[in-house]
Design an enzyme around this catalytic site. Sequence first.
Site, mmCIF file in Angstrom:
data_model
loop_
_atom_site.group_PDB
_atom_site.id
_atom_site.type_symbol
_atom_site.label_atom_id
_atom_site.label_comp_id
_atom_site.label_asym_id
_atom_site.label_seq_id
_atom_site.Cartn_x
_atom_site.Cartn_y
_atom_site.Cartn_z
ATOM 1 N N GLU A 174 -9.297 -11.152 -7.390
ATOM 2 C CA GLU A 174 -8.748 -9.090 -7.325
ATOM 3 C C GLU A 174 -7.019 -9.623 -8.250
ATOM 4 O O GLU A 174 -7.118 -8.513 -8.887
ATOM 5 C CB GLU A 174 -8.330 -9.241 -5.715
ATOM 6 C CG GLU A 174 -8.557 -9.088 -4.846
ATOM 7 C CD GLU A 174 -8.542 -9.280 -3.855
ATOM 8 O OE1 GLU A 174 -7.307 -9.662 -3.264
ATOM 9 O OE2 GLU A 174 -9.735 -9.009 -2.607
ATOM 10 N N LYS B 189 0.918 -1.153 -0.152
ATOM 11 C CA LYS B 189 0.106 0.228 0.071
ATOM 12 C C LYS B 189 1.006 1.325 -0.045
ATOM 13 O O LYS B 189 1.865 1.380 -0.248
ATOM 14 C CB LYS B 189 -1.068 -0.406 1.630
ATOM 15 C CG LYS B 189 -1.774 -1.160 0.967
ATOM 16 C CD LYS B 189 -2.947 -1.269 2.212
ATOM 17 C CE LYS B 189 -3.863 -2.256 2.713
ATOM 18 N NZ LYS B 189 -5.201 -2.170 3.590
ATOM 19 N N HIS C 86 -1.623 -5.133 1.869
ATOM 20 C CA HIS C 86 -2.808 -6.386 1.294
ATOM 21 C C HIS C 86 -2.472 -7.725 1.351
ATOM 22 O O HIS C 86 -1.676 -7.616 0.328
ATOM 23 C CB HIS C 86 -4.004 -5.487 0.864
ATOM 24 C CG HIS C 86 -5.273 -6.303 0.305
ATOM 25 N ND1 HIS C 86 -6.346 -6.516 0.762
ATOM 26 C CD2 HIS C 86 -5.521 -7.087 -0.812
ATOM 27 C CE1 HIS C 86 -6.891 -7.265 0.342
ATOM 28 N NE2 HIS C 86 -6.670 -8.011 -0.506
ATOM 29 N N TYR D 277 -13.200 -2.252 -2.094
ATOM 30 C CA TYR D 277 -13.018 -2.436 -1.281
ATOM 31 C C TYR D 277 -15.286 -2.300 -1.095
ATOM 32 O O TYR D 277 -15.596 -1.687 0.069
ATOM 33 C CB TYR D 277 -12.591 -1.220 -0.843
ATOM 34 C CG TYR D 277 -11.073 -1.414 0.004
ATOM 35 C CD1 TYR D 277 -10.752 -2.223 0.863
ATOM 36 C CD2 TYR D 277 -10.536 -0.207 -0.994
ATOM 37 C CE1 TYR D 277 -9.369 -2.547 0.716
ATOM 38 C CE2 TYR D 277 -8.974 -0.218 -0.470
ATOM 39 C CZ TYR D 277 -8.609 -1.167 0.304
ATOM 40 O OH TYR D 277 -6.834 -2.212 0.356
HETATM 41 P P1 CMP Z 1 -7.618 -4.770 3.341
HETATM 42 O O1 CMP Z 1 -7.326 -5.665 4.261
HETATM 43 O O2 CMP Z 1 -6.342 -4.759 2.675
HETATM 44 O O3 CMP Z 1 -8.665 -4.580 3.248
HETATM 45 C C1 CMP Z 1 -9.831 -3.839 3.743
HETATM 46 C C2 CMP Z 1 -9.273 -3.164 4.685
HETATM 47 O O4 CMP Z 1 -10.495 -2.049 4.934
HETATM 48 C C3 CMP Z 1 -8.412 -3.002 5.835
HETATM 49 O O5 CMP Z 1 -7.195 -3.849 4.862
HETATM 50 C C4 CMP Z 1 -8.046 -1.875 5.936
HETATM 51 O O6 CMP Z 1 -6.582 -0.947 5.497
HETATM 52 C C5 CMP Z 1 -8.927 -0.889 6.743
HETATM 53 N N1 CMP Z 1 -10.019 -1.971 7.252
HETATM 54 C C6 CMP Z 1 -10.169 -3.011 8.315
HETATM 55 N N2 CMP Z 1 -11.321 -3.033 9.441
HETATM 56 C C7 CMP Z 1 -11.284 -1.518 9.554
HETATM 57 C C8 CMP Z 1 -10.908 -0.839 10.364
HETATM 58 N N3 CMP Z 1 -12.141 -1.333 11.845
HETATM 59 N N4 CMP Z 1 -10.784 0.566 10.990
HETATM 60 C C9 CMP Z 1 -10.300 0.745 9.745
HETATM 61 N N5 CMP Z 1 -9.977 0.285 9.210
HETATM 62 C C10 CMP Z 1 -10.203 -1.034 8.531
#
Ligand code: CMP
Length: 152
Positions: free
Chosen positions: A132, A10, A121, A50
């Site tokens: 993806e 990222k 990620h 997302y």
């Molecule tokens: P990723 O696993 O790439 O995909 C979903 C993303 O949402 C995750 O990484 C985080 O960057 C973000 N994310 C998931 N849960 C939360 C949370 N509770 N608060 C803030 N950001 C979140």
Amino acid sequence: MKERTYVMLKPDGVRKHLLLEVIKRFEQNNLMITNLKEMKLTEELIHEHYAHVSDKPFFPKLEEYMLSGPVIAMIIEGEDAVNRVRKLMGPTNCKEALPGTIRGDYGNKDDENCRTYNVIHGSDSVENAEIEVNRFFPELKEENKSLKKTIR
Ligand code: CMP
């Protein structure tokens, strides 16, 4: 079972110059990087990727973060690649990530938004990995198609 997964360094991971470190950790664990490219995400791609969290209060911050600089998109192959990559990354929340994991070593644990700004990620299932890979590497589909045309 041999699998492939989608991994994305990222914008904060790119700014921290973590690419070689991350590649080293994957390769030392017998995971192979078969494709890699730098890209700048569009709003459209971020909303698609997302979609499952687009109604969450943290989404605007997440979008701003993912637009804040380039990312490095990768396809990684190996035995049980989806789960092994996720173990090497550590949990979403950097504060919960143990030392020795990528998020544990490089996440910004002092940041209250540590769950959003979490460096890297990795796909959470084999099914999502395929979705993806196709989302971020659409040119591979085209390549395969043109290869088939040439063979015929
Ligand atoms: P990723 O696993 O790439 O995909 C979903 C993303 O949402 C995750 O990484 C985080 O960057 C973000 N994310 C998931 N849960 C939360 C949370 N509770 N608060 C803030 N950001 C979140």
